[in-house]
Design a protein around this motif. Structure first.
Motif, short mmCIF file in Angstrom:
data_model
loop_
_atom_site.label_atom_id
_atom_site.label_comp_id
_atom_site.label_asym_id
_atom_site.label_seq_id
_atom_site.Cartn_x
_atom_site.Cartn_y
_atom_site.Cartn_z
N GLN A 139 -2.19 3.92 3.91
CA GLN A 139 -2.48 2.54 4.28
C GLN A 139 -1.43 1.98 5.25
N GLU A 198 -2.42 3.13 8.63
CA GLU A 198 -3.56 2.33 9.07
C GLU A 198 -3.09 0.97 9.60
N GLY A 250 0.79 -1.23 0.00
CA GLY A 250 0.00 0.00 0.00
C GLY A 250 0.82 1.28 0.00
N ARG A 308 -4.56 -6.85 5.53
CA ARG A 308 -3.85 -5.66 5.05
C ARG A 308 -2.64 -6.00 4.19
#
Lengths: 316, 316
Positions: free
Chosen positions: B107, B110, B103, B124
Protein backbone atom coordinates in the motif's frame (compact mmCIF):
# COMPACT_ATOMS: atom_id res chain seq x y z
CA UNK A 1 22.05 -6.92 18.40
CA UNK A 2 20.81 -9.48 15.87
CA UNK A 3 23.33 -12.01 17.16
CA UNK A 4 21.88 -11.94 20.68
CA UNK A 5 19.65 -14.84 21.64
CA UNK A 6 15.95 -13.96 21.66
CA UNK A 7 15.55 -14.16 25.43
CA UNK A 8 18.41 -11.76 25.96
CA UNK A 9 16.79 -9.30 23.55
CA UNK A 10 13.46 -9.69 25.29
CA UNK A 11 15.08 -9.23 28.66
CA UNK A 12 16.73 -6.06 27.45
CA UNK A 13 13.48 -4.68 26.04
CA UNK A 14 11.76 -5.36 29.34
CA UNK A 15 14.53 -3.55 31.19
CA UNK A 16 14.39 -0.55 28.83
CA UNK A 17 10.61 -0.36 29.23
CA UNK A 18 10.94 -0.46 33.04
CA UNK A 19 13.62 2.24 33.04
CA UNK A 20 11.54 4.37 30.67
CA UNK A 21 8.41 4.00 32.78
CA UNK A 22 10.29 4.97 35.93
CA UNK A 23 11.69 8.07 34.25
CA UNK A 24 8.26 9.07 32.91
CA UNK A 25 6.75 8.69 36.37
CA UNK A 26 9.59 10.75 37.83
CA UNK A 27 8.88 13.59 35.42
CA UNK A 28 5.19 13.46 36.36
CA UNK A 29 5.84 13.24 40.11
CA UNK A 30 8.04 16.35 39.93
CA UNK A 31 5.44 18.34 37.98
CA UNK A 32 7.75 18.50 34.97
CA UNK A 33 5.15 17.02 32.63
CA UNK A 34 1.39 16.47 32.89
CA UNK A 35 0.01 13.41 31.08
CA UNK A 36 -2.86 13.71 28.61
CA UNK A 37 -4.84 10.99 26.86
CA UNK A 38 -2.47 11.25 23.87
CA UNK A 39 0.62 9.01 24.05
CA UNK A 40 3.56 11.34 23.39
CA UNK A 41 1.30 14.37 23.86
CA UNK A 42 1.85 15.40 27.49
CA UNK A 43 1.89 19.02 28.69
CA UNK A 44 5.14 20.60 29.82
CA UNK A 45 5.27 22.15 33.29
CA UNK A 46 7.13 25.33 34.31
CA UNK A 47 10.21 23.51 35.64
CA UNK A 48 10.55 21.70 32.32
CA UNK A 49 10.05 24.86 30.27
CA UNK A 50 12.58 26.77 32.35
CA UNK A 51 15.30 24.26 31.44
CA UNK A 52 14.23 23.94 27.81
CA UNK A 53 14.26 27.71 27.30
CA UNK A 54 17.61 28.04 29.09
CA UNK A 55 19.21 25.43 26.85
CA UNK A 56 17.80 27.08 23.74
CA UNK A 57 19.09 30.45 24.95
CA UNK A 58 22.51 28.88 25.58
CA UNK A 59 22.65 27.60 22.00
CA UNK A 60 21.70 31.04 20.76
CA UNK A 61 24.38 32.74 22.86
CA UNK A 62 27.03 30.26 21.72
CA UNK A 63 26.14 30.80 18.07
CA UNK A 64 25.43 34.53 18.12
CA UNK A 65 28.67 35.28 16.28
CA UNK A 66 27.76 32.92 13.44
CA UNK A 67 25.27 35.54 12.33
CA UNK A 68 22.47 33.17 11.36
CA UNK A 69 19.21 34.65 10.09
CA UNK A 70 16.44 33.68 12.50
CA UNK A 71 12.91 32.45 11.72
CA UNK A 72 9.98 30.78 13.44
CA UNK A 73 7.69 28.72 11.23
CA UNK A 74 4.21 27.70 12.36
CA UNK A 75 3.56 23.98 12.99
CA UNK A 76 1.63 23.66 9.71
CA UNK A 77 3.29 23.70 6.31
CA UNK A 78 2.29 23.42 2.66
CA UNK A 79 1.24 19.79 2.12
CA UNK A 80 2.96 19.82 -1.27
CA UNK A 81 6.33 20.05 0.46
CA UNK A 82 5.81 16.47 1.71
CA UNK A 83 4.96 15.44 -1.85
CA UNK A 84 7.89 17.21 -3.49
CA UNK A 85 10.63 16.14 -1.09
CA UNK A 86 9.43 12.51 -1.26
CA UNK A 87 8.63 12.42 2.45
CA UNK A 88 5.69 10.11 1.81
CA UNK A 89 7.92 7.61 0.01
CA UNK A 90 10.22 7.35 3.00
CA UNK A 91 8.12 8.02 6.10
CA UNK A 92 4.42 7.65 5.18
CA UNK A 93 3.64 6.19 8.60
CA UNK A 94 5.01 9.25 10.41
CA UNK A 95 3.18 11.92 8.42
CA UNK A 96 0.31 14.04 9.67
CA UNK A 97 -1.87 15.60 6.99
CA UNK A 98 -4.71 17.90 7.99
CA UNK A 99 -8.26 17.13 6.98
CA UNK A 100 -11.16 19.49 7.54
CA UNK A 101 -14.86 19.82 6.76
CA UNK A 102 -15.83 21.44 3.46
CA UNK A 103 -19.52 20.59 3.24
CA UNK A 104 -22.77 22.51 3.53
CA UNK A 105 -25.39 22.80 6.27
CA UNK A 106 -26.97 19.43 5.52
CA UNK A 107 -23.62 17.63 5.48
CA UNK A 108 -22.66 19.36 8.73
CA UNK A 109 -25.80 17.99 10.40
CA UNK A 110 -24.94 14.54 9.08
CA UNK A 111 -21.39 14.82 10.46
CA UNK A 112 -22.72 15.95 13.82
CA UNK A 113 -25.21 13.07 13.91
CA UNK A 114 -22.51 10.51 13.20
CA UNK A 115 -20.28 11.87 15.93
CA UNK A 116 -23.08 11.98 18.51
CA UNK A 117 -24.11 8.42 17.65
CA UNK A 118 -20.48 7.27 17.95
CA UNK A 119 -20.33 6.27 14.27
CA UNK A 120 -17.20 6.57 12.09
CA UNK A 121 -16.80 9.99 10.48
CA UNK A 122 -13.31 9.79 8.94
CA UNK A 123 -14.73 9.89 5.39
CA UNK A 124 -16.64 13.12 6.07
CA UNK A 125 -13.55 15.34 6.06
CA UNK A 126 -11.51 16.43 3.05
CA UNK A 127 -7.76 16.72 2.70
CA UNK A 128 -6.59 20.30 3.13
CA UNK A 129 -3.58 22.10 1.66
CA UNK A 130 -1.68 21.81 4.96
CA UNK A 131 0.25 19.16 6.87
CA UNK A 132 2.20 19.18 10.09
CA UNK A 133 5.88 19.91 9.73
CA UNK A 134 7.82 16.64 10.15
CA UNK A 135 11.33 18.16 10.03
CA UNK A 136 12.17 21.61 11.29
CA UNK A 137 13.93 22.72 8.12
CA UNK A 138 11.37 21.68 5.45
CA UNK A 139 9.39 24.92 5.16
CA UNK A 140 12.59 26.90 4.67
CA UNK A 141 13.69 25.48 1.30
CA UNK A 142 10.80 26.77 -0.83
CA UNK A 143 11.57 30.27 0.49
CA UNK A 144 15.19 29.92 -0.71
CA UNK A 145 14.33 29.45 -4.38
CA UNK A 146 16.71 31.39 -6.63
CA UNK A 147 20.35 32.33 -6.31
CA UNK A 148 22.06 32.36 -2.92
CA UNK A 149 24.36 35.22 -1.96
CA UNK A 150 28.14 34.53 -2.25
CA UNK A 151 29.09 32.34 0.72
CA UNK A 152 25.59 30.86 0.84
CA UNK A 153 23.13 31.23 3.69
CA UNK A 154 22.86 30.21 7.32
CA UNK A 155 19.41 30.19 8.95
CA UNK A 156 18.31 29.18 12.43
CA UNK A 157 14.77 28.20 13.38
CA UNK A 158 12.71 27.29 16.43
CA UNK A 159 9.88 25.09 15.19
CA UNK A 160 7.37 22.53 16.43
CA UNK A 161 7.77 19.24 14.60
CA UNK A 162 5.31 16.33 14.33
CA UNK A 163 5.81 12.59 13.96
CA UNK A 164 2.92 10.19 14.20
CA UNK A 165 4.53 7.64 16.48
CA UNK A 166 2.39 7.30 19.62
CA UNK A 167 4.49 5.79 22.39
CA UNK A 168 4.42 5.53 26.18
CA UNK A 169 8.05 6.72 26.33
CA UNK A 170 8.69 10.29 27.41
CA UNK A 171 11.41 10.68 24.79
CA UNK A 172 9.19 9.66 21.87
CA UNK A 173 6.80 12.54 21.42
CA UNK A 174 4.31 13.16 18.67
CA UNK A 175 5.10 16.88 18.80
CA UNK A 176 8.29 18.51 19.99
CA UNK A 177 10.44 21.59 19.50
CA UNK A 178 13.66 21.75 17.55
CA UNK A 179 16.39 24.40 17.53
CA UNK A 180 17.51 24.02 13.95
CA UNK A 181 20.31 25.41 11.80
CA UNK A 182 20.45 25.16 8.02
CA UNK A 183 23.47 25.89 5.86
CA UNK A 184 23.02 26.17 2.09
CA UNK A 185 25.73 26.86 -0.43
CA UNK A 186 28.63 25.12 -2.18
CA UNK A 187 29.14 21.47 -1.41
CA UNK A 188 32.53 21.91 0.29
CA UNK A 189 31.47 24.78 2.54
CA UNK A 190 28.27 22.99 3.52
CA UNK A 191 30.01 19.72 4.30
CA UNK A 192 32.75 21.45 6.31
CA UNK A 193 30.08 23.30 8.31
CA UNK A 194 28.22 20.07 9.04
CA UNK A 195 31.38 18.22 10.11
CA UNK A 196 32.56 21.07 12.30
CA UNK A 197 29.14 21.19 13.98
CA UNK A 198 29.31 17.53 14.97
CA UNK A 199 32.33 18.46 17.17
CA UNK A 200 30.77 21.69 18.29
CA UNK A 201 27.48 20.10 19.28
CA UNK A 202 29.30 17.44 21.26
CA UNK A 203 31.38 20.08 23.08
CA UNK A 204 28.25 22.08 23.83
CA UNK A 205 26.55 19.09 25.46
CA UNK A 206 29.74 18.13 27.30
CA UNK A 207 29.90 21.65 28.75
CA UNK A 208 26.66 20.69 30.55
CA UNK A 209 28.32 17.53 31.89
CA UNK A 210 26.38 15.38 29.46
CA UNK A 211 28.40 12.45 28.09
CA UNK A 212 27.31 12.66 24.44
CA UNK A 213 28.10 9.67 22.24
CA UNK A 214 28.52 10.20 18.49
CA UNK A 215 27.11 7.78 15.91
CA UNK A 216 26.70 7.47 12.18
CA UNK A 217 22.93 7.12 11.92
CA UNK A 218 20.02 6.50 9.60
CA UNK A 219 16.47 7.78 9.43
CA UNK A 220 13.60 5.38 10.26
CA UNK A 221 12.74 4.74 6.60
CA UNK A 222 9.53 2.78 6.04
CA UNK A 223 9.31 -0.84 4.96
CA UNK A 224 11.56 -3.13 3.00
CA UNK A 225 12.77 -0.52 0.50
CA UNK A 226 13.58 1.65 3.51
CA UNK A 227 16.26 -0.74 4.69
CA UNK A 228 18.29 -0.07 1.58
CA UNK A 229 17.86 3.68 1.90
CA UNK A 230 19.04 3.48 5.50
CA UNK A 231 22.11 1.44 4.69
CA UNK A 232 22.96 3.80 1.82
CA UNK A 233 22.56 6.78 4.14
CA UNK A 234 24.93 5.21 6.65
CA UNK A 235 27.47 4.25 4.02
CA UNK A 236 27.63 7.83 2.73
CA UNK A 237 27.72 9.19 6.31
CA UNK A 238 24.88 11.56 5.50
CA UNK A 239 23.63 11.55 9.09
CA UNK A 240 25.34 11.77 12.47
CA UNK A 241 23.60 11.75 15.81
CA UNK A 242 24.60 12.60 19.34
CA UNK A 243 23.10 10.25 21.89
CA UNK A 244 22.55 10.67 25.60
CA UNK A 245 20.91 8.64 28.35
CA UNK A 246 17.48 10.21 28.79
CA UNK A 247 14.65 7.87 29.71
CA UNK A 248 16.96 4.85 29.42
CA UNK A 249 20.66 4.33 30.09
CA UNK A 250 20.59 1.00 28.24
CA UNK A 251 19.15 2.64 25.14
CA UNK A 252 20.42 6.22 24.83
CA UNK A 253 18.34 8.80 22.99
CA UNK A 254 19.36 10.84 19.94
CA UNK A 255 19.25 14.47 21.08
CA UNK A 256 20.90 16.12 18.09
CA UNK A 257 21.25 15.14 14.46
CA UNK A 258 23.48 16.49 11.70
CA UNK A 259 22.34 15.85 8.15
CA UNK A 260 23.96 16.39 4.80
CA UNK A 261 21.27 16.55 2.08
CA UNK A 262 23.60 16.68 -0.93
CA UNK A 263 21.66 18.63 -3.60
CA UNK A 264 18.27 17.15 -2.73
CA UNK A 265 16.60 20.43 -1.73
CA UNK A 266 18.71 22.56 -4.06
CA UNK A 267 17.53 20.68 -7.12
CA UNK A 268 13.94 20.22 -5.90
CA UNK A 269 13.45 23.93 -5.20
CA UNK A 270 15.79 25.52 -7.73
CA UNK A 271 18.22 26.88 -5.16
CA UNK A 272 21.49 27.84 -6.83
CA UNK A 273 24.87 28.91 -5.51
CA UNK A 274 26.22 32.30 -6.57
CA UNK A 275 28.33 30.32 -9.08
CA UNK A 276 25.15 28.97 -10.66
CA UNK A 277 25.41 25.34 -9.45
CA UNK A 278 22.59 23.53 -7.72
CA UNK A 279 23.04 24.33 -4.02
CA UNK A 280 23.96 21.75 -1.40
CA UNK A 281 22.49 21.93 2.06
CA UNK A 282 22.90 20.51 5.52
CA UNK A 283 21.00 20.93 8.75
CA UNK A 284 21.38 20.21 12.39
CA UNK A 285 18.72 20.14 15.03
CA UNK A 286 18.69 19.90 18.80
CA UNK A 287 15.60 18.07 20.02
CA UNK A 288 14.89 20.49 22.84
CA UNK A 289 12.62 18.27 24.92
CA UNK A 290 15.11 15.42 24.64
CA UNK A 291 18.08 17.54 25.71
CA UNK A 292 15.96 18.78 28.62
CA UNK A 293 15.15 15.19 29.62
CA UNK A 294 18.82 14.19 29.34
CA UNK A 295 19.67 17.03 31.74
CA UNK A 296 17.08 15.79 34.24
CA UNK A 297 18.43 12.26 33.81
CA UNK A 298 22.03 13.30 34.37
CA UNK A 299 21.57 15.82 37.16
CA UNK A 300 18.29 14.94 38.88
CA UNK A 301 14.69 16.11 38.69
CA UNK A 302 15.31 19.26 40.75
CA UNK A 303 17.22 21.78 38.61
CA UNK A 304 17.90 23.92 41.69
CA UNK A 305 20.23 21.17 42.87
CA UNK A 306 22.19 20.65 39.67
CA UNK A 307 25.99 21.06 39.73
CA UNK A 308 26.94 24.71 40.00
CA UNK A 309 28.90 24.82 36.67
CA UNK A 310 25.90 23.39 34.80
CA UNK A 311 23.54 25.90 36.40
CA UNK A 312 25.95 28.69 35.59
CA UNK A 313 26.11 27.67 31.93
CA UNK A 314 22.32 27.61 31.66
CA UNK A 315 21.52 30.65 33.82
CA UNK A 316 24.63 32.86 33.66
CA UNK B 1 -23.95 46.80 8.33
CA UNK B 2 -26.90 45.04 6.72
CA UNK B 3 -28.69 48.37 6.26
CA UNK B 4 -25.88 49.77 4.13
CA UNK B 5 -26.47 49.79 0.40
CA UNK B 6 -24.60 47.06 -1.44
CA UNK B 7 -22.15 49.36 -3.20
CA UNK B 8 -21.16 50.98 0.06
CA UNK B 9 -20.49 47.53 1.56
CA UNK B 10 -18.48 46.54 -1.49
CA UNK B 11 -16.56 49.80 -1.37
CA UNK B 12 -15.73 49.18 2.27
CA UNK B 13 -14.60 45.61 1.59
CA UNK B 14 -12.35 46.86 -1.20
CA UNK B 15 -10.86 49.47 1.14
CA UNK B 16 -10.29 46.92 3.90
CA UNK B 17 -8.60 44.55 1.44
CA UNK B 18 -6.33 47.35 0.21
CA UNK B 19 -5.40 48.38 3.76
CA UNK B 20 -4.76 44.76 4.70
CA UNK B 21 -2.58 44.15 1.65
CA UNK B 22 -0.53 47.25 2.36
CA UNK B 23 0.02 46.16 5.97
CA UNK B 24 1.01 42.64 4.90
CA UNK B 25 3.50 44.05 2.42
CA UNK B 26 4.88 46.35 5.10
CA UNK B 27 5.51 43.41 7.41
CA UNK B 28 7.30 41.57 4.59
CA UNK B 29 9.34 44.59 3.50
CA UNK B 30 10.60 45.06 7.07
CA UNK B 31 11.59 41.40 7.43
CA UNK B 32 8.96 40.90 10.14
CA UNK B 33 7.33 38.00 8.30
CA UNK B 34 8.41 35.77 5.42
CA UNK B 35 5.62 34.52 3.13
CA UNK B 36 5.20 30.82 2.37
CA UNK B 37 2.89 29.09 -0.10
CA UNK B 38 0.32 28.63 2.70
CA UNK B 39 -2.16 31.51 3.16
CA UNK B 40 -1.98 32.38 6.84
CA UNK B 41 1.16 30.28 7.23
CA UNK B 42 4.02 32.78 6.96
CA UNK B 43 7.24 32.54 8.98
CA UNK B 44 7.95 35.05 11.73
CA UNK B 45 11.21 37.01 11.57
CA UNK B 46 13.40 38.02 14.54
CA UNK B 47 11.97 41.55 14.84
CA UNK B 48 8.48 40.10 15.05
CA UNK B 49 9.46 37.46 17.60
CA UNK B 50 11.25 40.00 19.75
CA UNK B 51 8.03 41.99 20.17
CA UNK B 52 5.82 38.92 20.58
CA UNK B 53 8.06 37.49 23.31
CA UNK B 54 8.29 40.87 25.04
CA UNK B 55 4.52 41.24 25.13
CA UNK B 56 4.11 37.72 26.48
CA UNK B 57 6.76 38.41 29.13
CA UNK B 58 4.92 41.63 30.07
CA UNK B 59 1.68 39.70 30.60
CA UNK B 60 3.56 37.20 32.74
CA UNK B 61 5.16 39.95 34.84
CA UNK B 62 1.84 41.73 35.32
CA UNK B 63 0.14 38.51 36.42
CA UNK B 64 2.96 36.97 38.46
CA UNK B 65 1.18 37.71 41.75
CA UNK B 66 -1.97 35.89 40.59
CA UNK B 67 -0.05 32.65 41.14
CA UNK B 68 -1.33 30.81 38.09
CA UNK B 69 -0.03 27.30 37.43
CA UNK B 70 1.81 27.32 34.11
CA UNK B 71 1.67 24.75 31.29
CA UNK B 72 2.65 24.39 27.64
CA UNK B 73 0.58 21.95 25.60
CA UNK B 74 1.82 20.63 22.25
CA UNK B 75 -0.10 21.72 19.11
CA UNK B 76 -1.77 18.29 18.84
CA UNK B 77 -4.51 17.14 21.17
CA UNK B 78 -6.72 14.09 21.67
CA UNK B 79 -9.21 14.09 18.76
CA UNK B 80 -11.96 12.97 21.13
CA UNK B 81 -11.82 16.37 22.83
CA UNK B 82 -13.27 17.89 19.64
CA UNK B 83 -15.99 15.24 19.69
CA UNK B 84 -16.85 15.61 23.37
CA UNK B 85 -16.97 19.40 23.57
CA UNK B 86 -19.15 19.54 20.43
CA UNK B 87 -16.53 21.49 18.48
CA UNK B 88 -17.51 19.75 15.27
CA UNK B 89 -21.14 20.80 15.68
CA UNK B 90 -20.17 24.44 15.91
CA UNK B 91 -17.00 24.90 13.87
CA UNK B 92 -16.58 21.87 11.58
CA UNK B 93 -15.09 24.06 8.83
CA UNK B 94 -12.29 25.29 11.12
CA UNK B 95 -11.13 21.93 12.45
CA UNK B 96 -7.90 20.19 11.54
CA UNK B 97 -7.84 16.45 12.16
CA UNK B 98 -4.64 14.51 11.49
CA UNK B 99 -4.60 11.64 9.06
CA UNK B 100 -1.65 9.34 8.55
CA UNK B 101 -0.67 6.20 6.68
CA UNK B 102 -1.36 2.86 8.34
CA UNK B 103 -0.83 0.44 5.48
CA UNK B 104 1.77 -2.15 4.53
CA UNK B 105 4.63 -2.20 2.03
CA UNK B 106 2.37 -2.79 -0.98
CA UNK B 107 0.00 0.00 0.00
CA UNK B 108 2.95 2.32 0.61
CA UNK B 109 4.16 1.69 -2.96
CA UNK B 110 0.67 2.42 -4.23
CA UNK B 111 0.55 5.67 -2.25
CA UNK B 112 3.94 6.68 -3.57
CA UNK B 113 2.88 5.90 -7.15
CA UNK B 114 -0.23 8.01 -6.85
CA UNK B 115 1.69 10.97 -5.49
CA UNK B 116 4.38 10.75 -8.18
CA UNK B 117 1.74 10.52 -10.92
CA UNK B 118 -0.07 13.53 -9.47
CA UNK B 119 -3.17 11.48 -8.68
CA UNK B 120 -5.45 12.05 -5.65
CA UNK B 121 -4.31 10.26 -2.51
CA UNK B 122 -6.63 11.67 0.17
CA UNK B 123 -8.37 8.30 0.61
CA UNK B 124 -5.08 6.50 1.28
CA UNK B 125 -4.62 7.94 4.77
CA UNK B 126 -6.51 6.99 7.92
CA UNK B 127 -7.83 9.23 10.67
CA UNK B 128 -5.50 9.26 13.68
CA UNK B 129 -6.26 9.79 17.35
CA UNK B 130 -4.96 13.39 17.20
CA UNK B 131 -6.20 16.76 15.97
CA UNK B 132 -4.77 20.25 16.07
CA UNK B 133 -5.77 22.31 19.07
CA UNK B 134 -8.40 24.87 17.98
CA UNK B 135 -8.62 26.75 21.31
CA UNK B 136 -5.73 27.14 23.71
CA UNK B 137 -7.64 25.90 26.74
CA UNK B 138 -9.21 22.68 25.36
CA UNK B 139 -6.51 20.17 26.35
CA UNK B 140 -6.56 21.45 29.94
CA UNK B 141 -10.08 20.36 30.92
CA UNK B 142 -9.61 16.59 30.70
CA UNK B 143 -6.62 16.95 33.05
CA UNK B 144 -8.88 18.73 35.61
CA UNK B 145 -11.27 15.81 36.09
CA UNK B 146 -12.23 15.35 39.73
CA UNK B 147 -12.61 17.78 42.61
CA UNK B 148 -10.99 21.22 42.48
CA UNK B 149 -9.19 22.58 45.55
CA UNK B 150 -11.12 25.15 47.63
CA UNK B 151 -11.06 28.45 45.72
CA UNK B 152 -10.77 26.59 42.40
CA UNK B 153 -7.83 26.69 40.01
CA UNK B 154 -6.09 29.24 37.84
CA UNK B 155 -3.86 27.99 34.99
CA UNK B 156 -1.93 29.87 32.33
CA UNK B 157 -0.78 28.38 29.03
CA UNK B 158 1.27 29.28 25.99
CA UNK B 159 -0.06 27.16 23.13
CA UNK B 160 -0.16 27.05 19.34
CA UNK B 161 -3.71 27.06 18.05
CA UNK B 162 -5.03 26.05 14.62
CA UNK B 163 -8.01 27.24 12.58
CA UNK B 164 -8.51 26.15 9.01
CA UNK B 165 -9.32 29.51 7.52
CA UNK B 166 -6.79 30.26 4.76
CA UNK B 167 -6.74 33.99 4.10
CA UNK B 168 -4.45 36.56 2.49
CA UNK B 169 -4.77 38.78 5.58
CA UNK B 170 -1.84 38.88 8.00
CA UNK B 171 -4.20 38.88 10.98
CA UNK B 172 -6.04 35.71 9.91
CA UNK B 173 -3.55 32.94 10.47
CA UNK B 174 -4.05 29.19 10.28
CA UNK B 175 -1.70 28.73 13.22
CA UNK B 176 -0.91 31.24 15.95
CA UNK B 177 0.14 31.46 19.58
CA UNK B 178 -2.10 32.30 22.48
CA UNK B 179 -1.24 33.37 26.03
CA UNK B 180 -4.20 31.85 27.82
CA UNK B 181 -5.60 31.92 31.35
CA UNK B 182 -8.26 29.56 32.63
CA UNK B 183 -10.19 29.95 35.88
CA UNK B 184 -12.28 27.04 37.13
CA UNK B 185 -14.38 27.00 40.28
CA UNK B 186 -17.68 28.32 41.62
CA UNK B 187 -19.84 30.26 39.23
CA UNK B 188 -19.60 33.57 41.09
CA UNK B 189 -15.83 33.52 41.52
CA UNK B 190 -15.32 32.52 37.90
CA UNK B 191 -17.64 35.18 36.54
CA UNK B 192 -16.11 37.88 38.74
CA UNK B 193 -12.64 36.86 37.52
CA UNK B 194 -13.73 37.05 33.88
CA UNK B 195 -15.39 40.45 34.30
CA UNK B 196 -12.41 41.89 36.17
CA UNK B 197 -10.09 40.65 33.43
CA UNK B 198 -12.00 42.51 30.72
CA UNK B 199 -10.98 45.74 32.49
CA UNK B 200 -7.52 44.49 33.24
CA UNK B 201 -6.85 43.38 29.68
CA UNK B 202 -7.99 46.73 28.36
CA UNK B 203 -5.73 48.58 30.82
CA UNK B 204 -2.82 46.38 29.85
CA UNK B 205 -3.23 47.19 26.15
CA UNK B 206 -3.76 50.89 26.90
CA UNK B 207 -0.48 50.92 28.84
CA UNK B 208 1.13 50.20 25.45
CA UNK B 209 -0.71 53.16 23.92
CA UNK B 210 -3.10 50.84 22.10
CA UNK B 211 -6.68 52.17 21.95
CA UNK B 212 -8.53 48.93 22.71
CA UNK B 213 -12.25 48.84 22.01
CA UNK B 214 -14.47 46.47 24.02
CA UNK B 215 -17.30 44.50 22.44
CA UNK B 216 -19.79 41.80 23.31
CA UNK B 217 -18.88 39.17 20.73
CA UNK B 218 -19.83 35.80 19.28
CA UNK B 219 -17.83 32.91 17.90
CA UNK B 220 -17.97 32.19 14.14
CA UNK B 221 -20.49 29.35 14.50
CA UNK B 222 -21.08 27.36 11.31
CA UNK B 223 -24.18 27.53 9.15
CA UNK B 224 -27.79 28.44 9.79
CA UNK B 225 -28.02 26.81 13.23
CA UNK B 226 -24.88 28.75 14.10
CA UNK B 227 -26.67 32.06 13.79
CA UNK B 228 -28.91 31.17 16.70
CA UNK B 229 -25.98 30.00 18.81
CA UNK B 230 -24.20 33.28 18.12
CA UNK B 231 -27.17 35.42 19.06
CA UNK B 232 -27.71 33.39 22.22
CA UNK B 233 -24.02 33.81 23.11
CA UNK B 234 -24.30 37.58 22.67
CA UNK B 235 -27.50 37.81 24.63
CA UNK B 236 -25.95 36.01 27.61
CA UNK B 237 -22.74 38.07 27.25
CA UNK B 238 -20.68 34.90 27.32
CA UNK B 239 -17.94 36.44 25.19
CA UNK B 240 -16.20 39.81 25.21
CA UNK B 241 -13.46 40.86 22.85
CA UNK B 242 -10.93 43.66 22.78
CA UNK B 243 -10.38 45.03 19.30
CA UNK B 244 -7.50 47.03 17.88
CA UNK B 245 -6.55 48.33 14.47
CA UNK B 246 -4.01 45.83 13.14
CA UNK B 247 -4.06 45.21 9.39
CA UNK B 248 -7.09 47.48 8.97
CA UNK B 249 -8.27 50.59 10.78
CA UNK B 250 -11.71 50.28 9.17
CA UNK B 251 -12.11 46.75 10.47
CA UNK B 252 -10.31 46.36 13.80
CA UNK B 253 -9.03 42.95 14.87
CA UNK B 254 -9.96 41.00 18.00
CA UNK B 255 -6.70 40.62 19.94
CA UNK B 256 -8.07 39.26 23.19
CA UNK B 257 -11.22 37.37 24.10
CA UNK B 258 -12.84 36.63 27.45
CA UNK B 259 -15.17 33.67 27.58
CA UNK B 260 -17.53 32.36 30.21
CA UNK B 261 -18.25 28.67 29.57
CA UNK B 262 -20.92 28.20 32.26
CA UNK B 263 -20.63 24.52 33.28
CA UNK B 264 -19.93 23.21 29.79
CA UNK B 265 -16.48 21.80 30.54
CA UNK B 266 -17.26 21.06 34.17
CA UNK B 267 -20.13 18.75 33.27
CA UNK B 268 -18.43 17.26 30.19
CA UNK B 269 -15.29 16.30 32.11
CA UNK B 270 -16.63 15.72 35.61
CA UNK B 271 -14.86 18.70 37.16
CA UNK B 272 -16.40 19.54 40.54
CA UNK B 273 -15.96 22.41 42.95
CA UNK B 274 -14.81 21.62 46.49
CA UNK B 275 -18.50 21.95 47.44
CA UNK B 276 -19.35 19.13 45.04
CA UNK B 277 -21.13 21.17 42.35
CA UNK B 278 -20.29 20.96 38.67
CA UNK B 279 -17.49 23.51 38.14
CA UNK B 280 -17.89 26.64 36.07
CA UNK B 281 -15.02 27.91 33.97
CA UNK B 282 -13.88 30.93 32.02
CA UNK B 283 -10.87 31.66 29.89
CA UNK B 284 -9.12 34.57 28.32
CA UNK B 285 -6.56 34.54 25.59
CA UNK B 286 -4.27 37.11 24.04
CA UNK B 287 -3.69 36.37 20.37
CA UNK B 288 0.04 37.06 20.51
CA UNK B 289 0.65 37.55 16.80
CA UNK B 290 -2.33 39.90 16.59
CA UNK B 291 -1.21 42.03 19.55
CA UNK B 292 2.23 42.16 17.94
CA UNK B 293 0.71 43.34 14.66
CA UNK B 294 -1.41 45.94 16.47
CA UNK B 295 1.79 47.28 18.04
CA UNK B 296 3.44 47.57 14.62
CA UNK B 297 0.31 49.24 13.28
CA UNK B 298 0.14 51.76 16.10
CA UNK B 299 3.82 52.58 16.49
CA UNK B 300 5.45 51.76 13.14
CA UNK B 301 7.37 48.84 11.67
CA UNK B 302 10.63 49.71 13.44
CA UNK B 303 10.32 48.85 17.13
CA UNK B 304 13.54 50.74 17.87
CA UNK B 305 11.62 53.93 17.12
CA UNK B 306 8.53 53.27 19.21
CA UNK B 307 7.56 55.78 21.92
CA UNK B 308 9.90 55.53 24.90
CA UNK B 309 7.16 54.61 27.44
CA UNK B 310 5.99 51.73 25.21
CA UNK B 311 9.54 50.44 24.80
CA UNK B 312 10.11 50.75 28.51
CA UNK B 313 6.97 48.68 29.28
CA UNK B 314 8.05 45.95 26.87
CA UNK B 315 11.78 45.95 27.61
CA UNK B 316 12.13 47.32 31.17
Amino acid sequence: MSTQPIDEQTGRAVQVAAEAREFYEGLVAHGLIVPTEVPGGFARGPGFERVLCAFDALVQRETARDGAESLVFPPVIDRRILERVDYLDSFPDLCGVLYSFEGDDRQARELSGRIHRGEPWADRLAMTEVALNPAACYPLYPTMRGTLPPGGRLVTMFNWVFRHEPSPRATRMQAFRVREFVRAGQVDEVLAWRDEWVQRGQALLESLELPAQREVAADPFFGRAGRMLASNQKELKLKYELLLPADSALEPTAVCSFNFHQQHFGSTYGIRTSEGASASSACLGFGLERVTMALFRAHGFDSERWPRPVRHRLWP
